[in-house]
Enzyme design. Structure first.
Site, mmCIF file in Angstrom:
data_model
loop_
_atom_site.group_PDB
_atom_site.id
_atom_site.type_symbol
_atom_site.label_atom_id
_atom_site.label_comp_id
_atom_site.label_asym_id
_atom_site.label_seq_id
_atom_site.Cartn_x
_atom_site.Cartn_y
_atom_site.Cartn_z
ATOM 1 C CD GLU A 4 -8.507 -6.918 49.484
ATOM 2 O OE1 GLU A 4 -8.317 -5.720 49.721
ATOM 3 O OE2 GLU A 4 -8.161 -7.458 48.407
ATOM 4 C CG ASP A 61 -5.658 -8.418 45.721
ATOM 5 O OD1 ASP A 61 -5.609 -7.599 46.658
ATOM 6 O OD2 ASP A 61 -5.914 -8.088 44.538
#
Length: 541
Positions: free
Chosen positions: A274, A206
């Site tokens: 990401e 993330d």
């Protein structure tokens, strides 16, 4: 302990990864919230779809202020989702179906309830005092610089105990870890080892470009209005008013990613990062994935933007990627748990959605599919009274948040919650437009969206060149995006991304149309006639 000896270290290259949002996939205990046992029960669906791997969004112990992306224990399962034994069942079951397992690691920040932060905020001299990003105020008491939070307002929160501000790029309850501090890096690498030893095959990382901040805490420059287009923040958010030059995207991240890769390699594990950056997403992805010593792949936001992916935008994207780093490896996605589902975002007809799905299976790179994408779910309309997302509540009604893409998966029409749960009510509602799109209703039905996705994934498997071959000659004429894929065979792919009919000329040579199973256009000589939203995939003889 599992290791990578004798395993395919390149399994990720060209893989189709199916994202599971665990709160909304399958509830096994009737509390209206999805869980790990529910995931294990539904893995046959993913195997039948033809995916190579699953990515499970966070299930760690958490106060759930950001629904699991605020972690208070990296090495345990939140009771809401089950137990470590339930997670082990997911891994065992997935592997029995030939599916790899990737899990979401949130390494840039923790929950404020994490024991590390509870200690760090006590004073300036404890053994965790440097584990988070603390800074003194300016002489007038204001925050140390102008950095903004993705969730709105200043990225700095005052803490009276230390009489300092701490950095939070997201919610105030998500303090940023200080990865400039070596013990923090060591602790996070140990987290990765913990899960690798439990059998996971990789991680989705993330906000990978948020790991490091500028040590000197320099102000971010302003961004001209014409450049304010950041897919991780709505247009009404002042976050878009800055070029985030110093609050993220720092060069120190490269060395940490090399350390992370060294942890992965003995297990033949992979990571997909990401990259949240509207201005330099592709270039950052290239930095993070090139050279074979950092993460294997990243997904940028070029195909997650509000604007529909046109032929020109697709060509421009691959031009930029080739210029940044030819060996960089992307992981393309149209939808995920943070964006409006692409069928709604791009206002796609069923025919258009099928063409985009076929094109995704033909691009160089790996692929992420988001749960429900394979049955054509549009964005759900959620009223303010049912909204759960703090991001959406903050910016309602100009921005309705992320709940519309996080509603329960539609399995059947047997009960009020369409097979997701036996509870009278789920954590988010099942909306009427979703009900007829169930997996049960589409399975085996010729022409259904689900069967189209299954056929498209099968087609990709049958042609390994689509998984790991080169991609050259991409071109846009404003209507059709075309390119060549070369490996064990040479394939010509062309996609009409408009409603107007057109024809395409294939390169020199003899060509045979291949894509009958996914309704690709036939080839006559060196010509293919494409209907509106038509496409062709052909093999050079």
């Amino acid at each position: 302990m599992q290791d990578g000896i004798g395993k395919d270290a390149d399994w990720w290259r060209g893989a189709v990864i199916y994202q599971i949002y665990p709160r909304s996939y399958q509830d096994s205990n009737g509390d209206g919230i999805g869980d790990l046992k529910g995931i294990a029960d539904r893995l046959p669906h993913i195997a039948a779809l033809g995916a190579d791997a699953i990515w499970i969004s966070p299930f760690f112990t958490s106060p759930m202020k950001d629904f699991g992306y605020d972690v208070s224990d990296y090495c345990d399962v939140d009771p809401m989702f089950g137990s470590l034994a339930d997670f082990d069942l997911v891994v065992e079951t997935a592997h029995s179906y030939g599916l790899k397992v990737m899990i979401d690691l949130v390494l840039s920040h923790t929950a404020e309830s994490h024991p590390w932060f509870a200690t760090s905020r006590q004073n300036r001299s404890n053994d965790k005092s440097g584990w988070y990003v603390w800074a003194d105020p300016k002489p007038d008491g204001t925050p140390p610089n102008n950095w903004l939070s993705v969730f709105g307002g200043s990225a700095w929160q005052w803490d009276a105990r230390r009489e300092q501000y701490y950095l939070h790029n997201f919610l105030t309850s998500q303090p940023d870890l200080n990865l400039h501090h070596a013990p923090v890096q060591d602790a996070l690498l140990d987290v990765a080892r913990f899960w690798l030893k439990r059998g996971v095959n990789g991680f989705r990382l993330d906000t990978i470009n948020f790991y490091f901040h500028d040590k000197h805490l320099r102000d971010n420059p302003s961004l001209p209005p014409e450049l304010r287009n950041d897919s991780i923040a709505p247009s009404v958010n002042p976050y878009n008013h800055q070029l985030h030059l110093f609050s993220k995207n720092q060069p120190e991240n490269l060395e940490f990613l090399r350390k992370f890769r060294a942890v992965l390699d003995p297990y033949a594990a992979a990571a997909v990062g990401e990259v949240g950056d509207a201005q330099r997403g592709l270039e950052i992805m290239a930095e993070y994935t090139s050279g074979g010593d950092k993460v294997q792949m990243c997904y940028p936001f070029e195909m997650l933007q509000p604007a529909r992916l046109t032929a020109d935008l697709a060509a421009t994207t691959f031009d930029r990627l080739a210029k940044a780093a030819p060996d960089a490896w992307p992981c393309w996605a149209y939808s995920n748990h943070d964006t409006v589902r692409h069928i709604t975002r791009w206002n796609l007809s069923d025919t258009a959605a099928r063409t985009y799905a076929a094109m995704l299976m033909c691009l160089r790179g790996s692929v992420c599919l988001y749960q429900g994408e394979e049955i054509g779910l549009p964005e759900a309309e959620i009223g303010l009274d049912e909204l759960q997302d703090p991001y959406g509540i903050q910016f309602w009604p100009e921005f309705k948040g992320r709940d519309g893409c996080r509603t329960p998966m539609i399995w059947t029409t047997d009960n009020a919650l369409c097979g997701f749960s036996s509870a009278p009510k789920a954590w988010l509602p099942v909306t009427a437009p979703h009900r007829p799109l169930s997996v049960a209703a589409q399975t085996g039905r010729a022409g259904s969206m689900l069967e189209h996705y299954r056929a498209a994934l099968t087609f990709r498997r049958q042609h390994p060149t689509l998984r790991d071959g080169t991609m050259t000659g991409w071109h846009s004429d404003g209507q059709v995006f075309s390119f060549l894929r070369t490996g064990g065979e040479t394939l010509f792919c062309a996609f009409n991304l408009t409603e107007a009919e057109t024809s395409v000329s294939l390169p020199e040579g003899d060509w045979t149309g291949l894509a009958d199973a996914i309704h690709g256009a036939p080839v006559t000589g060196r010509t293919a006639r494409l209907s509106g939203w038509g496409f062709v995939v052909a093999k050079r003889s």
